[in-house]
Motif scaffolding. Sequence first.
Motif, mmCIF file in Angstrom:
data_model
loop_
_atom_site.group_PDB
_atom_site.id
_atom_site.type_symbol
_atom_site.label_atom_id
_atom_site.label_comp_id
_atom_site.label_asym_id
_atom_site.label_seq_id
_atom_site.Cartn_x
_atom_site.Cartn_y
_atom_site.Cartn_z
ATOM 1 N N ALA A 137 -2.379 -4.957 7.026
ATOM 2 C CA ALA A 137 -3.274 -3.800 7.045
ATOM 3 C C ALA A 137 -2.546 -2.528 6.609
ATOM 4 O O ALA A 137 -3.095 -1.701 5.866
ATOM 5 N N ARG A 138 -1.310 -2.364 7.048
ATOM 6 C CA ARG A 138 -0.527 -1.180 6.645
ATOM 7 C C ARG A 138 -0.235 -1.220 5.144
ATOM 8 O O ARG A 138 -0.313 -0.189 4.458
ATOM 9 N N ASP A 141 -3.404 -0.298 3.207
ATOM 10 C CA ASP A 141 -3.632 1.149 3.231
ATOM 11 C C ASP A 141 -2.719 1.858 2.234
ATOM 12 O O ASP A 141 -3.151 2.759 1.500
ATOM 13 N N ARG A 224 -9.713 -4.912 0.385
ATOM 14 C CA ARG A 224 -10.696 -3.825 0.373
ATOM 15 C C ARG A 224 -10.885 -3.386 -1.067
ATOM 16 O O ARG A 224 -9.972 -3.511 -1.884
ATOM 17 N N SER A 363 -7.668 -1.389 9.680
ATOM 18 C CA SER A 363 -6.882 -0.345 9.033
ATOM 19 C C SER A 363 -6.372 0.663 10.057
ATOM 20 O O SER A 363 -7.164 1.207 10.837
#
Length: 368
Positions: A137-138, A141, A224, A363
């Motif tokens: 997730a990091r 982002d 995403r 996120s």
Amino acid sequence: MASSFNRCCSTSLQLSSSSQYSESLSHGILRPFNLNNYSSIFISTTPPGCRDVVVSRMKGFGESMRITRKRELKKPVLIKRLPPLKPGKVSGRLPVPDDIPRPPYVGSDVLPELSMEHQIHDSEGIARIRAACELAARVLDFAGTLVRPSVTTDQIDKAVHQMIIDAGAYPSPLGYGGFPKSVCTSINECMCHGIPDSRQLQDGDTINIDVTVYLNGYHGDTSRTFLCGNVNEATKRLIRATEECLEKGISVCKEGASYKKIGKRISEHAERFGYGVVERFVGHGVGKIFHSEPIILHYRNERPGFMVEGQTFTIEPILTMGSVGCITWPDDWTTVTVDGSPAAQAEHTILITRTGAEVLTKSPTMGR
């Protein structure tokens, strides 16, 4: 990654000439299940006590066909069409330090078969996959901050690769069935599994970035769709609806819930806006193994099975503004809409709990 892992990360379901859906992981054939289960031929030969089940399945199939026909007749949304996506130059594979553990498939270009194992974890396993998913997730982002006109997808791949290995993890796509890069970058009409290359992002593009990391023996998988510059409103709405479909699918998940509820809820929401739900690519179990059962269908279906506490899998719907048909490029990975219409995808890895589902790839900046 999305499962036909047309190779990389999605399992494909294709209708064969023998009236069977053949579940395949890219080129690997899995178990076929017969489309004739939905046929009226069986009503006359089915015992009376079972006919309600058959009729129910027929109604579900008929509803799906009705929605498909309605979409075909719908007046198309007129948007300014971007130039067709074309392949750029693909650079060589990036190195990974020797001290970073590799998944078992690394070193072979043969696409692994989908594991029949449902991945259900104890407390230690949950802690490990949670750490892998938090890293994924990091990284996602961070990758999103790189999206702007003139940046190449190869540059995004290099930056993502470096962040992953700096964390002591392995980029799961790298070497999976021969995939040459550390992340998937799917632009505009590309449904999934786009290979990073020398193409520069253009103002008005959209790009799905699909990140999977292998940390402490566990994979964390998420994606995403990001906006590049000034994207038209119609495409923005498609992306919002895709993210909402993912949330709707997650909302029905908990111990004892049936997998088919996910596809029903996603289809209902997509149909409200007239979008198509791609059937070829599906979600999958994830954990110690990159791709395993259960197969998660994002459209209406009668696939059996129920969720179990401690289980992890991905939900990763792909929506299109036009046709859900697709073409795979000669690279055997990049898959685009057959009519060139925009596509969008969103993905999370989730953990099934007694009362719901925990989003493991939430996120840290967006909170979802």
